[in-house]
Design a protein around this motif. Sequence first.
Motif, PDB file in Angstrom:
ATOM      1  N   UNK A  88       2.928   3.243  -6.180  1.00 20.14           N
ATOM      2  CA  UNK A  88       2.125   2.197  -5.550  1.00 20.14           C
ATOM      3  C   UNK A  88       2.949   1.661  -4.391  1.00 20.14           C
ATOM      4  N   UNK A  89       2.312   1.537  -3.228  1.00 28.57           N
ATOM      5  CA  UNK A  89       2.945   0.978  -2.037  1.00 28.57           C
ATOM      6  C   UNK A  89       2.157  -0.259  -1.643  1.00 28.57           C
ATOM      7  N   UNK A  90       2.865  -1.357  -1.373  1.00 29.67           N
ATOM      8  CA  UNK A  90       2.225  -2.640  -1.101  1.00 29.67           C
ATOM      9  C   UNK A  90       2.812  -3.271   0.154  1.00 29.67           C
ATOM     10  N   UNK A  91       1.931  -3.608   1.110  1.00 28.12           N
ATOM     11  CA  UNK A  91       2.325  -4.250   2.358  1.00 28.12           C
ATOM     12  C   UNK A  91       1.784  -5.681   2.395  1.00 28.12           C
ATOM     13  N   UNK A  92       2.659  -6.645   2.548  1.00 25.35           N
ATOM     14  CA  UNK A  92       2.191  -8.004   2.766  1.00 25.35           C
ATOM     15  C   UNK A  92       1.488  -8.081   4.128  1.00 25.35           C
ATOM     16  N   UNK A  93       0.527  -9.018   4.309  1.00 25.51           N
ATOM     17  CA  UNK A  93      -0.149  -9.133   5.611  1.00 25.51           C
ATOM     18  C   UNK A  93       0.857  -9.203   6.758  1.00 25.51           C
ATOM     19  N   UNK A  94       0.668  -8.350   7.744  1.00 25.27           N
ATOM     20  CA  UNK A  94       1.568  -8.266   8.888  1.00 25.27           C
ATOM     21  C   UNK A  94       2.653  -7.222   8.750  1.00 25.27           C
ATOM     22  N   UNK A  95       2.875  -6.695   7.533  1.00 19.10           N
ATOM     23  CA  UNK A  95       3.906  -5.678   7.312  1.00 19.10           C
ATOM     24  C   UNK A  95       3.374  -4.288   7.657  1.00 19.10           C
ATOM     25  N   UNK A  96       4.291  -3.351   7.858  1.00 14.80           N
ATOM     26  CA  UNK A  96       3.889  -1.996   8.231  1.00 14.80           C
ATOM     27  C   UNK A  96       4.975  -1.009   7.836  1.00 14.80           C
TER      28      UNK A  96
ATOM     29  N   UNK B 152      -4.081 -11.320   0.628  1.00 19.61           N
ATOM     30  CA  UNK B 152      -3.619 -10.332  -0.328  1.00 19.61           C
ATOM     31  C   UNK B 152      -3.004  -9.137   0.385  1.00 19.61           C
ATOM     32  N   UNK B 153      -2.086  -8.443  -0.280  1.00 23.64           N
ATOM     33  CA  UNK B 153      -1.430  -7.295   0.354  1.00 23.64           C
ATOM     34  C   UNK B 153      -2.362  -6.092   0.443  1.00 23.64           C
ATOM     35  N   UNK B 154      -2.073  -5.227   1.390  1.00 27.16           N
ATOM     36  CA  UNK B 154      -2.662  -3.892   1.419  1.00 27.16           C
ATOM     37  C   UNK B 154      -1.875  -3.054   0.413  1.00 27.16           C
ATOM     38  N   UNK B 155      -2.539  -2.648  -0.651  1.00 27.66           N
ATOM     39  CA  UNK B 155      -1.841  -1.974  -1.750  1.00 27.66           C
ATOM     40  C   UNK B 155      -2.628  -0.740  -2.155  1.00 27.66           C
ATOM     41  N   UNK B 156      -1.927   0.384  -2.352  1.00 31.44           N
ATOM     42  CA  UNK B 156      -2.627   1.589  -2.779  1.00 31.44           C
ATOM     43  C   UNK B 156      -1.774   2.414  -3.739  1.00 31.44           C
ATOM     44  N   UNK B 157      -2.461   3.120  -4.624  1.00 38.65           N
ATOM     45  CA  UNK B 157      -1.832   4.056  -5.541  1.00 38.65           C
ATOM     46  C   UNK B 157      -2.019   5.452  -4.964  1.00 38.65           C
TER      47      UNK B 157
ATOM     48  N   UNK C 193      -4.433  12.719   2.929  1.00 38.09           N
ATOM     49  CA  UNK C 193      -3.502  13.067   3.997  1.00 38.09           C
ATOM     50  C   UNK C 193      -2.899  14.425   3.688  1.00 38.09           C
ATOM     51  N   UNK C 194      -3.165  15.424   4.499  1.00 39.22           N
ATOM     52  CA  UNK C 194      -2.631  16.756   4.258  1.00 39.22           C
ATOM     53  C   UNK C 194      -1.184  16.850   4.745  1.00 39.22           C
ATOM     54  N   UNK C 195      -0.571  17.988   4.497  1.00 39.84           N
ATOM     55  CA  UNK C 195       0.812  18.197   4.932  1.00 39.84           C
ATOM     56  C   UNK C 195       0.926  18.065   6.445  1.00 39.84           C
ATOM     57  N   UNK C 196       1.947  17.367   6.878  1.00 40.80           N
ATOM     58  CA  UNK C 196       2.346  17.203   8.279  1.00 40.80           C
ATOM     59  C   UNK C 196       1.421  16.307   9.112  1.00 40.80           C
ATOM     60  N   UNK C 197       0.377  15.745   8.540  1.00 35.15           N
ATOM     61  CA  UNK C 197      -0.467  14.861   9.329  1.00 35.15           C
ATOM     62  C   UNK C 197       0.291  13.554   9.603  1.00 35.15           C
ATOM     63  N   UNK C 198       0.176  13.013  10.830  1.00 34.95           N
ATOM     64  CA  UNK C 198       0.771  11.720  11.137  1.00 34.95           C
ATOM     65  C   UNK C 198       0.197  10.675  10.178  1.00 34.95           C
ATOM     66  N   UNK C 199       1.042   9.753   9.698  1.00 28.24           N
ATOM     67  CA  UNK C 199       0.552   8.726   8.789  1.00 28.24           C
ATOM     68  C   UNK C 199       1.422   7.482   8.830  1.00 28.24           C
ATOM     69  N   UNK C 200       0.760   6.339   8.852  1.00 27.37           N
ATOM     70  CA  UNK C 200       1.428   5.042   8.809  1.00 27.37           C
ATOM     71  C   UNK C 200       0.355   3.984   8.647  1.00 27.37           C
ATOM     72  N   UNK C 201       0.758   2.789   8.198  1.00 28.08           N
ATOM     73  CA  UNK C 201      -0.207   1.713   7.981  1.00 28.08           C
ATOM     74  C   UNK C 201       0.403   0.374   8.339  1.00 28.08           C
ATOM     75  N   UNK C 202      -0.462  -0.557   8.679  1.00 25.66           N
ATOM     76  CA  UNK C 202      -0.067  -1.959   8.678  1.00 25.66           C
ATOM     77  C   UNK C 202      -1.172  -2.787   8.061  1.00 25.66           C
ATOM     78  N   UNK C 203      -0.773  -3.881   7.404  1.00 24.26           N
ATOM     79  CA  UNK C 203      -1.710  -4.730   6.680  1.00 24.26           C
ATOM     80  C   UNK C 203      -2.213  -5.849   7.570  1.00 24.26           C
ATOM     81  N   UNK C 204      -3.495  -6.171   7.403  1.00 22.26           N
ATOM     82  CA  UNK C 204      -4.096  -7.300   8.105  1.00 22.26           C
ATOM     83  C   UNK C 204      -4.669  -8.245   7.057  1.00 22.26           C
ATOM     84  N   UNK C 205      -5.172  -9.392   7.504  1.00 20.33           N
ATOM     85  CA  UNK C 205      -5.714 -10.368   6.577  1.00 20.33           C
ATOM     86  C   UNK C 205      -4.726 -11.470   6.288  1.00 20.33           C
ATOM     87  N   UNK C 206      -5.073 -12.324   5.321  1.00 18.88           N
ATOM     88  CA  UNK C 206      -4.257 -13.509   5.043  1.00 18.88           C
ATOM     89  C   UNK C 206      -3.847 -13.659   3.580  1.00 18.88           C
TER      90      UNK C 206
END
Length: 261
Positions: free
Chosen positions: A183-191, A245-250, A230-243
């Motif tokens: 599980x990866x969790x980003x607080x709002x504004x994190x990336x 709750x974190x952007x969180x995914x399994x 997300x397949x192998x070698x595809x570019x990938x990154x995220x940043x969280x928005x909102x106020x």
Amino acid sequence: MGYKNNNIGYIDGLLESRAVIKKNNYAVLPHEGLVNNVIPGFENCDCSILGSPKLGASFVDYIMTFHKDGKNELGFGGEGVETLVYVIDGKLKVSDSKESHTVISGGYVYLPAGEKMFLANAQEEDTEFFLYKKRYQPLAAHDAYKVVGNVNELEPIHYEGMTDVLLWDFLPKDLGFDMNFHILSFEPGASHGYIETHYQEHGAYLLSGKGMYNLDNNWLPVEKGDYIFMSAYVHQAAYAVGRDEPLKYVYSKDCNRDPEI
């Protein structure tokens, strides 16, 4: 629209979707577009097939809701196929050939290849869970084994030293395992600290929050309930928005194996 948010029937306005499908590259499947699938062995449930070989994945992901008396007594997985279940909300009875475990929200069970997984709703209310299967890649002198845990009992890791980005690892660092779940969790504004490109592929289900996800250098909006492949070698990154709750995914990641030629 769709069964996940109970928004079906006649609509006001235009038909539209945030879905983006680039087979063998990446995909975003919004929760409002998921449909209910029927799979032999699963009873009294709603089920959507998410990532699969038809999309370009080497695994299959599902999002399921067991209603009262929901179950699978036929068995999931089996010869050559490893499985993992993660309980998003509710209480699930997870059994193998030897014993049963009652798994609550945040809990998970991994079963190695050759061991079938049997599932049953362990409460009157609905239980929602994420389900995964993959063909196991054996490694001489190393074996996978059953793992039962709960993320609420794990110590989070500061992802690459960032205190507002947290990571939880489900499985041990053991060469017997050819994959892991996190599980990866980003607080709002994190990336992410950079846009990643790597050999491993992912299937990710968003547990909370909203954000922007970079896939093949395209920034796409995502939110709770969405699925990302997300397949192998595809570019990938995220940043969280909102106020609030974190952007969180399994998500899953293949690991511990040398590429075959």
